[in-house]
Design a protein around this motif. Structure first.
Motif, mmCIF file in Angstrom:
data_model
loop_
_atom_site.group_PDB
_atom_site.id
_atom_site.type_symbol
_atom_site.label_atom_id
_atom_site.label_comp_id
_atom_site.label_asym_id
_atom_site.label_seq_id
_atom_site.Cartn_x
_atom_site.Cartn_y
_atom_site.Cartn_z
ATOM 1 N N ASP A 1 0.830 -1.209 0.000
ATOM 2 C CA ASP A 1 0.000 0.000 0.000
ATOM 3 C C ASP A 1 0.863 1.257 0.000
ATOM 4 N N GLU A 2 1.960 1.237 0.791
ATOM 5 C CA GLU A 2 2.850 2.402 0.839
ATOM 6 C C GLU A 2 3.545 2.616 -0.506
ATOM 7 N N LYS A 3 3.972 1.521 -1.122
ATOM 8 C CA LYS A 3 4.674 1.624 -2.400
ATOM 9 C C LYS A 3 3.746 2.125 -3.505
ATOM 10 N N ILE A 4 2.518 1.638 -3.516
ATOM 11 C CA ILE A 4 1.567 2.058 -4.545
ATOM 12 C C ILE A 4 1.222 3.532 -4.372
ATOM 13 N N LYS A 5 1.063 3.947 -3.121
ATOM 14 C CA LYS A 5 0.797 5.365 -2.858
ATOM 15 C C LYS A 5 1.961 6.230 -3.350
ATOM 16 N N GLU A 6 3.183 5.737 -3.158
ATOM 17 C CA GLU A 6 4.362 6.478 -3.600
ATOM 18 C C GLU A 6 4.371 6.629 -5.123
ATOM 19 N N ILE A 7 3.981 5.544 -5.821
ATOM 20 C CA ILE A 7 3.969 5.586 -7.290
ATOM 21 C C ILE A 7 2.913 6.556 -7.804
ATOM 22 N N LEU A 8 1.745 6.561 -7.152
ATOM 23 C CA LEU A 8 0.612 7.323 -7.664
ATOM 24 C C LEU A 8 0.459 8.707 -7.055
ATOM 25 N N LYS A 9 1.354 9.078 -6.131
ATOM 26 C CA LYS A 9 1.132 10.310 -5.362
ATOM 27 C C LYS A 9 1.115 11.569 -6.235
ATOM 28 N N LYS B 1 -7.574 5.508 -1.866
ATOM 29 C CA LYS B 1 -7.894 4.721 -0.678
ATOM 30 C C LYS B 1 -8.556 3.402 -1.069
ATOM 31 N N GLU B 2 -9.452 3.475 -2.034
ATOM 32 C CA GLU B 2 -10.159 2.271 -2.482
ATOM 33 C C GLU B 2 -9.197 1.283 -3.154
ATOM 34 N N ILE B 3 -8.298 1.810 -3.963
ATOM 35 C CA ILE B 3 -7.427 0.933 -4.745
ATOM 36 C C ILE B 3 -6.354 0.282 -3.884
ATOM 37 N N THR B 4 -6.108 0.841 -2.692
ATOM 38 C CA THR B 4 -5.131 0.232 -1.774
ATOM 39 C C THR B 4 -5.825 -0.559 -0.668
#
Length: 614
Positions: free
Chosen positions: A397-405, A413-416
């Protein structure tokens, strides 16, 4: 494999979809299509992130083939993109697009169940034709679609020389090499020159006392250049450059543009490669022993020339849109570099960053994947329009947020959500964020309907490589490339012999200069005496020994014994003759004025006996 104008893909593995159907509802089980809303979206760059075996390479293969088959006349794309696949890893997936799929392949039955038929594509595999440690790098038996190549010396820019040479180039070495290449071009010999000619020209410049730098701008080539009192490189840098050129020469990679009046057939013609849209070109450049960065340097050469051939200011611009696909992109665009890597990785990184920022406007689209997104330079990631995010492992979740930030995703929030993240653990499932989209979606990957050289599904197909698969499938289509290596040896023998003869003359002249320098150094010890003897010889050449010694003592300030010893040494060097036939007390001296005069001239002494200013 075509049905209802679809391409060589299927929706996905039915079994996998059923397994995760209860965990997450797919918004669209089909892989993403190329958006056709604008030219920018058609030319967009794409990246895949995720762990090993999650389907990244399948994803970028799907996207590359989508572009290969794309027809968008209103955006100037009539026959699809030219695919240039760059393979550093050596898996050879896209090279296998040429092979027919075996009926025992795990995907063959799946494709049949949904009404598709496996397809194959025309492919060429570009491989450097080089020697490593004196031995041919390629085995002599090769598939007939392998196209071994060399690089034309006249095509290389100074930056490409810097990346190709081991250890890069210092500022002084850059100046020296640039001067040598400029001299060859000024003589009209650059296209005929071999790398051995460059070595000889560098040696010639190193031996010059005062180096003249002149302009290579048309119209100024015949203008007198600027002479420097000292060369703008050190002797140590000169020797280092010669060693580096020798190492590169031993690979055989750099060849003359023209040899024996004919273009060298092995030299890469990138323009012709790009114009041939129908053929998928796979540039396979593995890591070489002793020259671990040479593969990156060759890639930089290709991409740098691609940029030049597609640049709007190029009157011979290639209009064919190009899709450059690079698996494991982190090796080419790392976040940071250190040590000697800056000489090899940084130029390639800068070239890719330029293509990343300006490529869409020039008709160049980039596709890549990586296991470690955080090791890709952030400047590159920002310009990527479409992203495929596969399972990221721990702290997903942290890595995906970093990619999409930086994309302002409305449903982050939904996608993670843990359910979504758990779905990603199934091979081929990914989060997709398309170009100009602010909403991420869960998608299911397609399987490309050609034979990848790795195990697929449950069939237990053993992992192999393109070479083995081709040999098994088309044993009669293996060809012998030994004549190509013989051709390189023939060119090297010829050019090295000619360059060696020139180098022998240079070294001979250098030895003469060295001997002359030694003589001058020794003669300076007797400079005062020689000056006085020169003055005396203008009136007469025959003297009594004793009065002559007294005259020289008075003129030089030396003692009698010192002057006597010096006269003996000058006699041995041919400046005078001491006659002792009538006994030691009646010695006579005969001077040789021509020898004295010539030596003083070498020492920079003018006719009036004064030292000339230098």
């Amino acid at each position: 494999m075509k049905r209802n104008n679809d391409f060589a893909f299927i929706r996905g593995l039915i079994e996998d979809r059923e397994v995760i159907a209860e965990q997450v509802t797919f918004e669209d089980v089909k892989p993403p299509d190329i958006p056709l809303s604008s030219r920018g979206s058609v030319m967009a760059h794409h990246m895949g992130y995720g762990g090993t075996g999650k389907g990244k390479t399948v994803s970028i293969s799907y996207w590359a083939l989508k572009k290969y088959n794309l027809k968008a006349p209103k955006f100037g794309i009539k026959n699809g993109f030219k695919i240039l696949w760059i393979d550093l890893v050596g898996k050879g997936e896209m090279a296998c697009a040429f092979l027919p799929m075996d009926k025992n392949h795990s995907m063959y039955q799946l494709l049949g169940n949904v009404g598709f038929k496996p397809e194959k594509y025309p492919v060429e595999v570009l491989r450097p034709l080089i020697f490593v440690r004196g031995e041919p790098d390629l085995i002599y038996e090769q598939p007939d679609i392998v196209k071994p190549f060399t690089l034309a010396l006249s095509d290389l820019t100074i930056i490409e020389w810097r990346t190709l040479l081991p250890g890069g180039l210092s500022s002084g070495q850059t100046n020296l090499l640039n001067k040598a290449l400029g001299e060859l071009e000024k003589l009209g010999k650059k296209e005929l020159s071999s790398i051995y000619d460059v070595i000889v020209k560098c040696q010639e410049i190193i031996d010059e006392e005062n180096v003249e730098y002149s302009s290579t701008i048309p119209g100024l080539k015949n203008t007198k250049g600027i002479k420097y009192v000292q060369a703008v490189f050190s002797a140590r840098e000169g020797k280092g450059l010669l060693q580096k050129l020798e190492v590169l020469a031993n690979t055989g990679l750099i060849q003359p543009t023209v040899w024996n009046g004919e273009p060298v057939s092995t030299n890469l013609d990138l323009a012709s490669v790009l114009i041939d849209q129908k053929t998928i070109s796979v540039l396979f450049v593995p890591r070489y022993k002793d020259l671990p960065h040479l593969n990156l340097s060759i890639i930089n050469y290709v991409l740098n020339h691609l940029y030049s051939l597609k640049h709007p200011n190029n009157p011979n611009r290639i209009k064919q849109p190009v899709c450059v696909t690079i698996p494991e992109l982190r090796k080419c665009v790392p976040k940071g570099t250190s040590g000697n890597d800056r000489y090899f990785v940084e130029p390639l990184k800068n070239t890719l960053l330029e293509l990343n920022s300006a490529g869409t406007g020039m008709g160049i689209s980039l596709i890549g994947d990586t296991q470690t997104y955080d090791q890709i330079d952030s400047t590159f990631r920002v310009n990527v329009s479409s992203q495929f995010i596969f399972d990221m492992g721990e702290k997903a979740d942290e890595k995906i947020k970093e990619i999409l930030k930086n994309r302002y995703v409305t449903n982050l929030k939904e996608i993670t959500d843990p359910k979504i993240l758990s779905a990603l653990k199934n091979t081929g499932t990914f989060i997709y964020l398309g170009a100009n989209s602010y909403r991420a979606e869960i998608r299911k990957n397609a399987l490309v309907g050609f034979w990848y050289p790795r195990s697929r599904g449950k069939s237990g197909e053993s992992e192999t490589n393109f070479y083995d698969l081709f040999k098994q499938t088309f044993p009669k289509r293996m060809i012998n490339i030994q004549p190509l290596y013989s051709f390189l040896v023939q060119i090297s023998q010829s050019t090295q012999t000619v360059a060696g003869q020139v180098m022998d003359k240079i070294l001979e002249m250098k030895e003469k200069k060295r001997e002359k320098s030694k003589r001058r150094k020794k003669a300076k010890t007797y400079l005062d005496i020689l000056k006085r003897l020169h003055e005396l010889s203008e009136e007469q050449t025959f003297f009594e020994f004793k009065p002559l010694v007294q005259d020289l003592v008075k003129a030089t300030g030396k003692s009698r014994s010192q002057v006597s010893r010096d006269l003996q040494k000058l006699e041995s060097k041919g400046f005078l003759f001491v006659d002792v036939s009538e006994g030691q007390k009646k010695k006579k001296v005969t001077l040789y004025p021509e020898n004295i005069k010539e030596t003083l001239k070498d020492l920079g002494v003018s006719e009036n006996g004064k030292e000339a200013k230098t």
